[in-house]
Design a protein around this motif. Sequence first.
Motif, short mmCIF file in Angstrom:
data_model
loop_
_atom_site.label_atom_id
_atom_site.label_comp_id
_atom_site.label_asym_id
_atom_site.label_seq_id
_atom_site.Cartn_x
_atom_site.Cartn_y
_atom_site.Cartn_z
N GLN A 1 -66.77 -46.44 12.60
CA GLN A 1 -68.07 -46.54 13.27
C GLN A 1 -68.33 -47.99 13.64
O GLN A 1 -68.14 -48.90 12.83
CB GLN A 1 -69.19 -46.04 12.36
N VAL B 1 -71.59 -50.06 15.27
CA VAL B 1 -73.01 -49.89 15.59
C VAL B 1 -73.57 -51.21 16.09
O VAL B 1 -73.67 -52.18 15.34
CB VAL B 1 -73.80 -49.40 14.37
N CYS C 1 -72.75 -56.27 15.87
CA CYS C 1 -71.99 -55.03 15.82
C CYS C 1 -71.43 -54.89 14.41
O CYS C 1 -70.57 -55.67 14.00
CB CYS C 1 -70.88 -55.05 16.85
N TYR D 1 -71.38 -53.13 24.84
CA TYR D 1 -70.60 -52.37 23.88
C TYR D 1 -69.68 -53.29 23.09
O TYR D 1 -69.06 -54.20 23.68
CB TYR D 1 -69.72 -51.34 24.58
N TRP E 1 -65.14 -47.71 19.89
CA TRP E 1 -66.27 -48.23 20.65
C TRP E 1 -67.58 -47.87 19.96
O TRP E 1 -67.72 -46.80 19.34
CB TRP E 1 -66.28 -47.62 22.06
N GLY E 2 -68.55 -48.77 20.11
CA GLY E 2 -69.90 -48.46 19.67
C GLY E 2 -70.63 -47.67 20.73
O GLY E 2 -70.09 -47.38 21.80
N GLN E 3 -71.88 -47.33 20.43
CA GLN E 3 -72.68 -46.51 21.33
C GLN E 3 -73.36 -47.35 22.41
O GLN E 3 -73.88 -46.82 23.39
CB GLN E 3 -73.74 -45.73 20.54
N GLY E 4 -73.38 -48.66 22.21
CA GLY E 4 -73.97 -49.55 23.21
C GLY E 4 -75.41 -49.91 22.90
O GLY E 4 -76.13 -49.16 22.24
N THR E 5 -75.80 -51.08 23.37
CA THR E 5 -77.19 -51.53 23.25
C THR E 5 -77.62 -52.12 24.59
O THR E 5 -76.87 -52.86 25.22
CB THR E 5 -77.34 -52.56 22.10
#
Length: 127
Positions: A3, A5, A22, A95, A117-121
């Motif tokens: 994960q 984040v 992250c 990301y 990959w993260g979910q993005g901000t």
Amino acid sequence: QVQLVESGGGLVQAGISLRLSCAASGLAFSTYSMGWFRQAPGKEREFVAAIYWTGARTLYADSVKGRFTISRDNAKNTVYLQMNSLKPEDTAVYYCAADSVRRAAMLMTISSRYNYWGQGTQVTVSS
């Protein structure tokens, strides 16, 4: 389960700074180079910055060089992106990503090289 984040995004005025974080889990973080990418509406995802798994080397896109700084804290399994002098053209979803190769010899700028990959901000910079 790996994960990533991201956090720290927001709406800011041009010239202001933001720091993205992250947090990684489920992987041997200190053995993976990490990257930041961004995607603006209607555009392809683009490379922003990368940092070697030891933190000894960094790489930046020309568009952010001198304004953004990537760093990592392997004790906290976290990679950061300090963004200074933000411009409206920096508006995008950001990301973080982990390299697909442990202890890679080189930093990579192509997104297909990164397999976590993260979910993005969202970062929005107003003029």
